[in-house]
Design an enzyme around this catalytic site. Structure first.
Site, PDB file in Angstrom:
ATOM      1  N   TRP A 280       0.827  -1.210   0.000  1.00 30.28           N
ATOM      2  CA  TRP A 280       0.000   0.000   0.000  1.00 30.28           C
ATOM      3  C   TRP A 280       0.864   1.264   0.000  1.00 30.28           C
ATOM      4  CZ3 TRP A 280      -1.559  -4.554   2.054  1.00 30.28           C
ATOM      5  CH2 TRP A 280      -2.866  -4.987   1.781  1.00 30.28           C
ATOM      6  N   CYS A 315      -6.790  -4.829  -1.648  1.00 33.65           N
ATOM      7  CA  CYS A 315      -7.952  -5.611  -1.204  1.00 33.65           C
ATOM      8  C   CYS A 315      -8.758  -6.231  -2.336  1.00 33.65           C
ATOM      9  CB  CYS A 315      -8.844  -4.781  -0.288  1.00 33.65           C
ATOM     10  SG  CYS A 315      -9.797  -3.489  -1.111  1.00 33.65           S
ATOM     11  N   HIS A 374     -13.621  -1.192   1.172  1.00 33.55           N
ATOM     12  CA  HIS A 374     -12.828  -2.402   1.409  1.00 33.55           C
ATOM     13  C   HIS A 374     -13.582  -3.584   0.808  1.00 33.55           C
ATOM     14  CE1 HIS A 374     -10.250  -5.385   2.987  1.00 33.55           C
ATOM     15  NE2 HIS A 374     -11.067  -5.807   3.923  1.00 33.55           N
ATOM     16  N   ASP A 397     -12.182 -12.997   4.527  1.00 36.98           N
ATOM     17  CA  ASP A 397     -11.406 -11.847   4.053  1.00 36.98           C
ATOM     18  C   ASP A 397      -9.930 -12.234   4.039  1.00 36.98           C
ATOM     19  OD1 ASP A 397     -10.267  -9.419   3.478  1.00 36.98           O
ATOM     20  OD2 ASP A 397     -11.343  -8.291   5.023  1.00 36.98           O
ATOM     21  N   TYR A 561      -6.505   4.577  -0.778  1.00 37.96           N
ATOM     22  CA  TYR A 561      -7.921   4.253  -0.573  1.00 37.96           C
ATOM     23  C   TYR A 561      -8.171   3.712   0.837  1.00 37.96           C
ATOM     24  CZ  TYR A 561      -7.397  -0.857  -0.835  1.00 37.96           C
ATOM     25  OH  TYR A 561      -7.079  -2.162  -0.582  1.00 37.96           O
TER      26      TYR A 561
END
Length: 732
Positions: A280, A315, A374, A397, A561
């Site tokens: 990220w 994600c 997300h 997840d 984000y």
């Protein structure tokens, strides 16, 4: 099975862990018992001369089991459902004196009590829920069998043998890779834990190999297509390899709860050398930027061939690849997007935003973050480990956020349990509950070290939860499956239940007034197009009969984000006087040059406006992220859109910016139409256009889609897609 597969450990016999589908240990072709006469010749007894599995794409085994789309020459069936095989013998089979059975074996250390060695008896009638083989036809030297697997058997690739009994022992066929059989989960079988009773849902959540993933912002929802490609060549083997890499015991691979939990850990590479490395930080020098991927196929195939994690993902990439994994194995699955998702570091149902006394955000104290969106997955299964009523959709997840039982994974957590606040039920329900239910708390950090709670926003988090609609590319709002409407009695009850079951909530927010004055503030961002100037319009409304003065502060940041700020590009303070019952509008202009040089992966600008009403000392705070509108890649085709016929695909892009794009990669994908392709352009000058042509020959008919992405040093998250209707090849 013979005992040769057993090993001696520490003075006692034990079986080593059976954790690899790929590892093999062949049983002996002849197992003789007791004294055998000198003249014994196995050829004198019934011998197997051939085995036919009816494994062509058009054969009933694949059509009836909904596995005809897999690009795989082996037999693929779903558990709990009968399939057909034919065995040829050296002479006609006589059931009065000949005894044989089919055997299925998986892994290196097969055991009957673990379900890794399955002797299938020949029976007069098949029994529901049990393995069995019924003779349905005898013709000359051939026997045709209807074989039924149990609905809870291990999912994976089995080796198949035929064993014939003689008075002196067993004669078994030798290892033949052509008879290998894949057994998958079966959403069409009522006794399977993943049974889904709606045919349209099964078509969407199991058989659809192209999806839509929603991203962007709550106020500006964007979508992109994703090629799941679960039926593409070698993808099934890659998914089985993922479980092998996790050292998952084969005996647990029939349980969708365990399979999905292992998958959620293995799709990320955080602590187990899993599939994708997350990044990220906007630096992707040693891999592919997350926004460049068009689907899961390239990622899974690279992982299987290199046996090393693939770089990089965020994600939606984790969710896209995880969806492929689940659907490929037969577990119904979908990708879900939660707008304004709370990443609450201590899962206390509260995100603390600390402000300086002048209204600016204190980044050192503010540890929690609100992700603009997300993506996670939902997988459909029963939950026999939970009370009745908590089966169905489960959150899983694979984005590495928090540690769960020593590994970065999340779920399966029952969506129904999350909605009703039953966060005591495994797995990781408190974390998911916090992602959709946290409060946003604005706290002023005074210079004397004290903290004052200023205002509370209970509606910002989990604003909208969506997935792709069934049978189309539109959006389906599923927020009400996760939470009751704000302010309803049931919503308060669910929160109290969650608190009772151990979800934490700091008490310092109780009794905080949301606003003590009649002043209200909001703002909008206008003309948010990449490379152009834009405008922030802040509106103040005074609903009271008193005159107020307001000191306001605007901060504009380049943000990921995930809500994490990279750099502030705009800072402005201004004062506003509000007459009684009046409305005032302030405009802040932002030049393209102020933000263009610092943009990160998804071109998000985050604006934070705070205002203090001088007379009441009230603090008004609002924050918004906007995704800049980026140019698109254009895809065109010419030629007949027919299976087996060549057609020319043209990918085109025009650079709308006033700067040269360098190191440009364009990717093209379309399951059933083309293998994933890519092409590099060293540079694209301002306002100039590049074209790329490829010859494609579709192999799947029906509605298909071509998907393209563009990434460069300074511009990313550029996509394009084209819907196709591929016709069947005309019969001669």
């Amino acid at each position: 099975m013979s005992e040769s597969s057993e090993a001696t450990f520490g003075g006692r016999r034990a079986i080593p862990p059976n954790t690899s589908n790929a590892a093999e240990n062949d049983p002996p072709t002849v197992e003789l018992q007791g004294l055998v006469p000198r003249g014994f010749n196995p050829q004198d007894y019934l011998n197997v001369t051939g085995v036919h599995l009816f494994k062509e794409r058009w054969d009933s085994n694949k059509v009836d089991h909904h596995t005809d789309k897999y690009v795989n020459s082996k037999l693929i069936v779903r558990r709990g459902q009968a399939f057909y095989i034919q065995i040829d013998f050296s002479r006609p089979y006589d059931p009065r004196r000949d005894l044989f059975r089919v055997e299925y074996v998986i892994g290196r250390y097969p055991q009957e009590n673990k379900g890794t060695y399955i002797p299938v008896p020949v029976v007069s009638e098949l029994q529901s829920g049990k393995w069995g083989a019924k003779v349905i036809m005898r013709e000359d030297r051939s026997v045709r069998l209807s074989v039924q697997s149990s609905p809870d058997c291990i999912v994976g690739k089995f080796r198949m043998y035929v064993a014939v009994w003689t008075p002196y022992g067993v004669i078994r066929t030798s290892r033949n890779p052509e008879t290998d059989t894949y057994i998958l989960f079966n959403p069409w079988c009522e006794e399977d834990a993943v049974y889904l009773d709606n045919e349209k849902e099964r078509e969407e959540y199991v058989l659809n190999d192209i999806g839509v993933i929603f991203h962007g912002d709550f106020n500006d929802i964007k979508s992109r297509s994703w090629s799941y490609g679960q039926f593409e060549d070698s993808i099934l083997d890659a998914c089985l390899f993922v479980m092998d890499k996790a050292n998952m015991d084969l005996s647990g691979r029939g349980n969708p709860i365990k399979v999905s939990r292992v998958g959620s850990a293995m799709i990320n590479a955080k602590d187990d050398e899993g599939v994708i490395v997350g990044s990220w930080d906007n630096a992707y020098a040693y891999g592919v930027p997350p926004s460049a991927w068009t689907g899961s196929v390239d990622i899974l195939l690279e992982y299987k061939s290199s046996q090393k994690p693939v770089r990089y993902g965020q994600c939606w990439v984790f969710a896209g690849v995880f969806n492929t994994f689940l659907r490929c194995l037969g577990i119904p699955a979908r990708v879900v997007t939660n707008y304004f998702s709370a990443h609450d570091n201590d899962a206390n149902l509260q995100l603390d935003i600390f402000l300086e006394e002048d209204g600016n955000v204190n980044s050192k104290l503010t540890k929690d973050s609100v992700w603009n969106y997300h993506c996670w997955n939902e997988a459909w299964m029963t939950r026999p480990d939970l009370p009745v009523g908590f089966g169905g959709w489960q959150v899983v997840d694979s984005t590495p956020q928090e540690n769960s039982d020593g590994m970065y994974r999340c779920g399966p957590a029952s969506v129904q349990a999350i909605k009703h606040g039953h966060v005591c039920f495994q797995f990781d329900a408190p974390f998911v509950f916090a992602e959709v239910n946290s409060d946003l708390v604005y706290i002023t950090a005074k210079k004397d070290g004290t903290h004052v709670v200023e205002t509370l926003d209970t509606t910002h988090i989990g604003k909208l939860i969506v997935t792709k609609e069934i049978g189309g590319d539109g959006i389906k709002d599923i927020t009400d499956t996760y939470k009751f409407q704000e302010g309803q009695e049931e919503e308060r009850l669910a929160l109290e239940t969650a608190l009772m079951y151990g979800a934490k909530k700091a008490l310092k927010t109780e009794g905080v007034l949301k606003s003590r004055s009649d002043v209200h503030m909001n703002f909008e961002v206008e003309n948010a197009v990449l490379g152009r100037d834009l405008k922030v319009v802040i509106t103040f409304r005074n609903n009271g009969s008193t005159r107020y003065t307001v000191a306001a502060y605007l901060s504009g940041n380049i943000s990921f984000y995930t809500g994490v700020s990279k750099a502030e590009f705009k800072s402005e303070t201004f004062d506003v006087t509000l007459e009684p019952l009046s409305f005032k509008r302030e405009e802040v202009l932002i030049g393209a040059g102020e933000y263009m040089g610092q943009l990160v992966e998804q071109a998000f600008l985050h604006f934070f406006v705070t205002a203090r009403v001088n007379e009441t000392r009230d603090v008004l705070a609002k924050q918004k992220s906007i995704a800049l509108t980026v140019p698109k890649v254009i895809i065109k085709v010419r030629g007949a859109q027919v299976v087996g016929s060549d057609m020319v695909v043209t990918v085109e892009f025009t650079n709308p910016l006033n700067e040269t794009l360098r190191n440009v990669w364009i990717r093209l994908d379309g399951p059933g139409v083309t293998k994933p392709l890519r092409k590099m352009f060293r540079e694209i000058r301002p306002k100039s256009t590049v074209q790329w042509e490829e010859l494609c020959r579709p192999w799947v008919s029906g509605p298909r889609k071509l998907i393209a992405s563009l990434t460069s040093d300074s511009l990313r998250h550029v996509y394009g897609e084209l819907d196709l209707q591929i016709q069947r090849r005309p019969s001669m």
